[in-house]
Design a protein around this motif. Structure first.
Motif, PDB file in Angstrom:
ATOM      1  N   ASP A 199       0.836  -1.194   0.000  1.00  0.00           N
ATOM      2  CA  ASP A 199       0.000   0.000   0.000  1.00  0.00           C
ATOM      3  C   ASP A 199       0.882   1.259   0.000  1.00  0.00           C
ATOM      4  O   ASP A 199       1.710   1.448   0.899  1.00  0.00           O
ATOM      5  N   ILE A 200       0.700   2.104  -1.000  1.00  0.00           N
ATOM      6  CA  ILE A 200       1.541   3.294  -1.175  1.00  0.00           C
ATOM      7  C   ILE A 200       1.437   4.231   0.026  1.00  0.00           C
ATOM      8  O   ILE A 200       2.450   4.755   0.503  1.00  0.00           O
ATOM      9  N   ASP A 201       0.237   4.455   0.535  1.00  0.00           N
ATOM     10  CA  ASP A 201       0.079   5.360   1.680  1.00  0.00           C
ATOM     11  C   ASP A 201       0.825   4.831   2.901  1.00  0.00           C
ATOM     12  O   ASP A 201       1.460   5.606   3.630  1.00  0.00           O
ATOM     13  N   GLU A 202       0.762   3.538   3.133  1.00  0.00           N
ATOM     14  CA  GLU A 202       1.486   2.944   4.262  1.00  0.00           C
ATOM     15  C   GLU A 202       2.997   3.060   4.055  1.00  0.00           C
ATOM     16  O   GLU A 202       3.744   3.382   4.981  1.00  0.00           O
ATOM     17  N   LEU A 203       3.452   2.829   2.841  1.00  0.00           N
ATOM     18  CA  LEU A 203       4.875   2.962   2.530  1.00  0.00           C
ATOM     19  C   LEU A 203       5.352   4.389   2.757  1.00  0.00           C
ATOM     20  O   LEU A 203       6.418   4.621   3.344  1.00  0.00           O
ATOM     21  N   LEU A 204       4.572   5.351   2.315  1.00  0.00           N
ATOM     22  CA  LEU A 204       4.950   6.757   2.480  1.00  0.00           C
ATOM     23  C   LEU A 204       4.962   7.173   3.949  1.00  0.00           C
ATOM     24  O   LEU A 204       5.819   7.960   4.364  1.00  0.00           O
ATOM     25  N   LYS A 205       4.037   6.639   4.728  1.00  0.00           N
ATOM     26  CA  LYS A 205       4.017   6.938   6.165  1.00  0.00           C
ATOM     27  C   LYS A 205       5.312   6.464   6.807  1.00  0.00           C
ATOM     28  O   LYS A 205       5.958   7.206   7.557  1.00  0.00           O
ATOM     29  N   TRP A 206       5.726   5.233   6.501  1.00  0.00           N
ATOM     30  CA  TRP A 206       6.965   4.693   7.052  1.00  0.00           C
ATOM     31  C   TRP A 206       8.175   5.475   6.546  1.00  0.00           C
ATOM     32  O   TRP A 206       9.098   5.766   7.297  1.00  0.00           O
ATOM     33  N   ARG A 207       8.175   5.814   5.258  1.00  0.00           N
ATOM     34  CA  ARG A 207       9.316   6.533   4.698  1.00  0.00           C
ATOM     35  C   ARG A 207       9.484   7.890   5.369  1.00  0.00           C
ATOM     36  O   ARG A 207      10.606   8.304   5.686  1.00  0.00           O
ATOM     37  N   ARG A 208       8.390   8.582   5.599  1.00  0.00           N
ATOM     38  CA  ARG A 208       8.448   9.884   6.278  1.00  0.00           C
ATOM     39  C   ARG A 208       9.041   9.710   7.686  1.00  0.00           C
ATOM     40  O   ARG A 208       9.872  10.508   8.123  1.00  0.00           O
ATOM     41  N   GLU A 209       8.635   8.665   8.390  1.00  0.00           N
ATOM     42  CA  GLU A 209       9.143   8.408   9.738  1.00  0.00           C
ATOM     43  C   GLU A 209      10.638   8.073   9.711  1.00  0.00           C
ATOM     44  O   GLU A 209      11.406   8.536  10.547  1.00  0.00           O
ATOM     45  N   VAL A 210      11.050   7.273   8.734  1.00  0.00           N
ATOM     46  CA  VAL A 210      12.469   6.934   8.605  1.00  0.00           C
ATOM     47  C   VAL A 210      13.299   8.191   8.336  1.00  0.00           C
ATOM     48  O   VAL A 210      14.332   8.416   8.970  1.00  0.00           O
ATOM     49  N   ILE A 211      12.857   9.003   7.394  1.00  0.00           N
ATOM     50  CA  ILE A 211      13.606  10.226   7.074  1.00  0.00           C
ATOM     51  C   ILE A 211      13.738  11.104   8.311  1.00  0.00           C
ATOM     52  O   ILE A 211      14.822  11.606   8.613  1.00  0.00           O
ATOM     53  N   SER A 212      12.659  11.264   9.038  1.00  0.00           N
ATOM     54  CA  SER A 212      12.688  12.090  10.245  1.00  0.00           C
ATOM     55  C   SER A 212      13.626  11.535  11.312  1.00  0.00           C
ATOM     56  O   SER A 212      14.423  12.272  11.895  1.00  0.00           O
ATOM     57  N   ASN A 213      13.561  10.235  11.557  1.00  0.00           N
ATOM     58  CA  ASN A 213      14.315   9.645  12.656  1.00  0.00           C
ATOM     59  C   ASN A 213      15.731   9.231  12.296  1.00  0.00           C
ATOM     60  O   ASN A 213      16.611   9.253  13.159  1.00  0.00           O
TER      61      ASN A 213
END
Length: 146
Positions: free
Chosen positions: A9-23
């Motif tokens: 799911d693209i939305d789920e992938l983007l949510k995780w990617r945003r969290e990874v970039i931030s952390n």
């Protein structure tokens, strides 16, 4: 109880990617960067060259990891020419030191080996180094980056 499941799911992938970039990178992702990530996911999830997974601990999302599948010229150290770049490996702070990263990376390695990848590599932070070393990864002194 831990479960690792594939994410498409693209939305789920983007949510995780945003969290990874931030952390991991320590900055907030720009909308332009997230649009490029979405384009990447749409191309590579569909063509099967990006495999993403989420780890759940007692049903709660605890971490993620992915593989970027590529191909290079076959060589003596990689006769198949198939490569797996492990990426976006991240475990939320409250779930660290519980074997989740180890389980995620183990799953990623299995997926790569099932696809006959003769080269499996990654970039790491200092805190991730012990997990990867415990699974057989070692430093490559002959690599350079521009």
């Amino acid at each position: 109880m831990m479960e690792i499941r594939r994410i498409k799911d693209i939305d789920e992938l983007l949510k995780w990617r945003r969290e990874v970039i931030s952390n991991v990178f320590g900055e907030e992702a720009s909308e332009q960067l997230m649009e490029r990530n979405e384009e990447y996911y749409r191309r590579h999830i569909e063509d099967g060259t990006h495999l993403a997974f989420v780890a759940l601990s007692s049903g709660i999302e605890a971490g993620c990891g992915a593989i970027c599948l590529t191909e290079e010229l076959p060589s003596p150290d990689n006769p198949s020419g198939k490569c797996a770049y492990l990426m976006n490996i991240y475990v939320k702070s409250e779930f660290r030191e519980k074997g989740i990263a180890h389980a995620l990376v183990t799953r990623l390695i299995e997926e790569a080996k099932n696809r006959n990848c003769g080269k499996i590599y990654l970039e790491t932070t200092e805190s991730g180094r012990p997990v990867y070393a415990s699974l057989g990864f070692h430093d490559l002194p002959d690599m350079m980056k521009l």
